[in-house]
Design a protein around this motif. Structure first.
Motif, PDB file in Angstrom:
ATOM      1  N   TYR A  28       0.810  -1.278  -0.099  1.00  6.51           N
ATOM      2  CA  TYR A  28       0.124   0.041   0.067  1.00  6.51           C
ATOM      3  C   TYR A  28       0.947   1.127   0.215  1.00  6.51           C
ATOM      4  O   TYR A  28       0.665   2.235   0.900  1.00  6.51           O
ATOM      5  CB  TYR A  28      -0.992   0.133   1.130  1.00  6.51           C
ATOM      6  CG  TYR A  28      -1.920  -1.118   1.241  1.00  6.51           C
ATOM      7  CD1 TYR A  28      -3.116  -1.506   0.397  1.00  6.51           C
ATOM      8  CD2 TYR A  28      -1.256  -2.255   2.130  1.00  6.51           C
ATOM      9  CE1 TYR A  28      -3.846  -2.366   0.388  1.00  6.51           C
ATOM     10  CE2 TYR A  28      -2.370  -3.357   2.153  1.00  6.51           C
ATOM     11  CZ  TYR A  28      -3.442  -3.558   1.230  1.00  6.51           C
ATOM     12  OH  TYR A  28      -4.047  -4.656   1.214  1.00  6.51           O
ATOM     13  N   SER A  31      -1.248   4.350  -0.277  1.00  7.63           N
ATOM     14  CA  SER A  31      -2.259   4.807   0.557  1.00  7.63           C
ATOM     15  C   SER A  31      -2.112   5.130   1.948  1.00  7.63           C
ATOM     16  O   SER A  31      -2.572   5.752   2.471  1.00  7.63           O
ATOM     17  CB  SER A  31      -3.118   3.296   0.725  1.00  7.63           C
ATOM     18  OG  SER A  31      -3.681   2.947  -0.523  1.00  7.63           O
ATOM     19  N   TYR A  32      -0.760   4.530   2.282  1.00  3.25           N
ATOM     20  CA  TYR A  32      -0.303   4.974   3.640  1.00  3.25           C
ATOM     21  C   TYR A  32       1.210   4.796   3.682  1.00  3.25           C
ATOM     22  O   TYR A  32       1.870   4.076   3.144  1.00  3.25           O
ATOM     23  CB  TYR A  32      -0.768   3.753   4.496  1.00  3.25           C
ATOM     24  CG  TYR A  32      -0.690   4.146   6.267  1.00  3.25           C
ATOM     25  CD1 TYR A  32      -1.792   4.847   6.482  1.00  3.25           C
ATOM     26  CD2 TYR A  32       0.455   3.769   6.895  1.00  3.25           C
ATOM     27  CE1 TYR A  32      -1.779   5.407   8.073  1.00  3.25           C
ATOM     28  CE2 TYR A  32       0.588   4.318   8.167  1.00  3.25           C
ATOM     29  CZ  TYR A  32      -0.404   4.893   8.649  1.00  3.25           C
ATOM     30  OH  TYR A  32      -0.601   5.521   9.927  1.00  3.25           O
ATOM     31  N   GLY A  41      -2.761   5.530  12.487  1.00  4.88           N
ATOM     32  CA  GLY A  41      -2.606   4.156  11.898  1.00  4.88           C
ATOM     33  C   GLY A  41      -1.585   3.247  12.358  1.00  4.88           C
ATOM     34  O   GLY A  41      -1.776   2.074  12.472  1.00  4.88           O
TER      35      GLY A  41
ATOM     36  N   GLY B  18      -1.590   8.793  -0.464  1.00  8.32           N
ATOM     37  CA  GLY B  18      -1.911   8.894   0.847  1.00  8.32           C
ATOM     38  C   GLY B  18      -0.886   8.885   1.855  1.00  8.32           C
ATOM     39  O   GLY B  18       0.052   8.353   1.809  1.00  8.32           O
ATOM     40  N   VAL B  21      -4.301   8.461   8.086  1.00  3.97           N
ATOM     41  CA  VAL B  21      -5.691   8.505   8.426  1.00  3.97           C
ATOM     42  C   VAL B  21      -6.259   9.548   9.325  1.00  3.97           C
ATOM     43  O   VAL B  21      -5.202  10.010  10.000  1.00  3.97           O
ATOM     44  CB  VAL B  21      -6.058   7.315   8.860  1.00  3.97           C
ATOM     45  CG1 VAL B  21      -6.041   6.014   7.992  1.00  3.97           C
ATOM     46  CG2 VAL B  21      -5.525   6.703  10.243  1.00  3.97           C
ATOM     47  N   GLN B  32     -10.869   7.915   6.533  1.00  3.10           N
ATOM     48  CA  GLN B  32     -10.458   8.805   5.477  1.00  3.10           C
ATOM     49  C   GLN B  32      -8.961   9.063   5.430  1.00  3.10           C
ATOM     50  O   GLN B  32      -8.468   9.597   6.376  1.00  3.10           O
ATOM     51  CB  GLN B  32     -11.487   9.993   5.747  1.00  3.10           C
ATOM     52  CG  GLN B  32     -11.452  10.907   4.608  1.00  3.10           C
ATOM     53  CD  GLN B  32     -12.457  11.896   4.743  1.00  3.10           C
ATOM     54  OE1 GLN B  32     -13.173  11.974   5.895  1.00  3.10           O
ATOM     55  NE2 GLN B  32     -12.562  12.872   3.695  1.00  3.10           N
ATOM     56  N   THR B  33      -8.648   8.946   3.979  1.00  2.00           N
ATOM     57  CA  THR B  33      -6.894   9.120   3.914  1.00  2.00           C
ATOM     58  C   THR B  33      -6.769  10.666   3.787  1.00  2.00           C
ATOM     59  O   THR B  33      -7.608  11.588   3.408  1.00  2.00           O
ATOM     60  CB  THR B  33      -6.642   8.677   2.591  1.00  2.00           C
ATOM     61  OG1 THR B  33      -7.055   7.185   2.633  1.00  2.00           O
ATOM     62  CG2 THR B  33      -5.264   8.690   2.201  1.00  2.00           C
ATOM     63  N   TYR B  35      -3.819  13.596   2.852  1.00  2.00           N
ATOM     64  CA  TYR B  35      -3.127  13.573   1.399  1.00  2.00           C
ATOM     65  C   TYR B  35      -1.965  14.621   1.783  1.00  2.00           C
ATOM     66  O   TYR B  35      -0.975  14.778   0.775  1.00  2.00           O
ATOM     67  CB  TYR B  35      -3.690  13.902   0.302  1.00  2.00           C
ATOM     68  CG  TYR B  35      -4.809  12.866  -0.070  1.00  2.00           C
ATOM     69  CD1 TYR B  35      -4.197  11.657  -0.915  1.00  2.00           C
ATOM     70  CD2 TYR B  35      -6.015  12.793   0.171  1.00  2.00           C
ATOM     71  CE1 TYR B  35      -4.954  10.580  -1.187  1.00  2.00           C
ATOM     72  CE2 TYR B  35      -6.943  11.765  -0.042  1.00  2.00           C
ATOM     73  CZ  TYR B  35      -6.267  10.594  -0.945  1.00  2.00           C
ATOM     74  OH  TYR B  35      -7.091   9.475  -1.190  1.00  2.00           O
ATOM     75  N   GLN B  40      -1.567  15.568   8.276  1.00  2.00           N
ATOM     76  CA  GLN B  40      -1.168  14.428   9.132  1.00  2.00           C
ATOM     77  C   GLN B  40      -0.333  14.556  10.221  1.00  2.00           C
ATOM     78  O   GLN B  40      -0.653  14.150  11.387  1.00  2.00           O
ATOM     79  CB  GLN B  40      -0.362  13.408   8.252  1.00  2.00           C
ATOM     80  CG  GLN B  40      -0.183  12.315   8.665  1.00  2.00           C
ATOM     81  CD  GLN B  40      -1.505  11.369   9.210  1.00  2.00           C
ATOM     82  OE1 GLN B  40      -2.345  11.533   8.247  1.00  2.00           O
ATOM     83  NE2 GLN B  40      -1.608  10.793  10.240  1.00  2.00           N
TER      84      GLN B  40
END
Lengths: 64, 136
Positions: A28, A31-32, A41, B18, B21, B32-33, B35, B40
């Motif tokens: 991923y 995504s992360y 996370g 991403g 979260v 929900q991501t 960006y 963050q």
């Protein structure tokens, strides 16, 4: 499905945590990306690692 | 004329990538991501402020431990101690954050603590503000 290398020797919290982070980085990457201690996370990764640690303990206890 | 160069995180150069979260987990898809690294970092700080000590597995010192103070005697000494410990924790866990303004206000009757602080991110010129109300 991709052939994933599964190791059956990592049975403690830190090993599971490292494996999950490595997995997320490998599968991923778009995504992360935040693996700092303070990120939500990472909190979930650590919770999953803790559960797996406890399950491994009871699994080994049952086997023995 | 000389001017200071700003650092840009490489992840911010890829807008569709991403980072992490979002908090809280209240959207339809739960997660929900986020960006941008700026957002963050804000959610990470909020996560730190909302965590009590001994809540994180194998990391008992993580967290601002604010909720534990709600039912103590809220006087200026308590607020000063809490303020010092929060600043030290942010310095420890967010080394690229510089706090520019920090206020913590207590309302003992309502069991309410309000944390309000502004910060900048080192070498980026990015600044932001966080206000959190914590009540018992």
């Amino acid at each position: 499905m991709a052939n994933k290398n599964i190791t059956y020797l990592n049975k403690d919290f830190s090993s599971f945590r490292a494996s999950l982070i490595e997995y997320a980085k490998a599968y991923y990457p778009t995504s992360y990306n935040d693996f700092s201690t303070s990120s939500p996370g990472t909190m979930f990764i650590e919770m999953a690692s803790y559960v797996r640690d406890v399950l491994s303990f009871y699994l080994e206890t049952q086997v023995q | 004329m000389a001017y200071g160069l700003k650092n840009i995180n490489v992840l911010d150069l890829r807008p569709s990538t991403g980072i992490g979260v979002q908090l809280p987990f209240s959207t339809a898809g739960v997660f929900q991501t986020v960006y941008t690294t700026k957002d963050q970092l804000k959610y990470n700080i909020i996560n730190y402020l909302l965590t009590n000590n001994r809540e994180r597995i194998f990391n008992p010192n993580f967290g601002a431990n604010i909720r534990a103070q709600l039912f103590k005697q809220v006087d200026q000494d308590t607020l000063d101690t809490l303020s010092t410990s929060i600043k030290a924790g942010i310095h420890q866990y967010f080394s690229n954050v510089v706090i520019t303004k920090f206020d913590i206000v207590g309302d003992p009757q309502a069991h309410l603590l309000t944390v309000n602080f502004s910060y900048t991110i080192k070498n980026t010129g990015v600044s932001d503000n966080i206000i959190i109300n914590i009540n018992g």
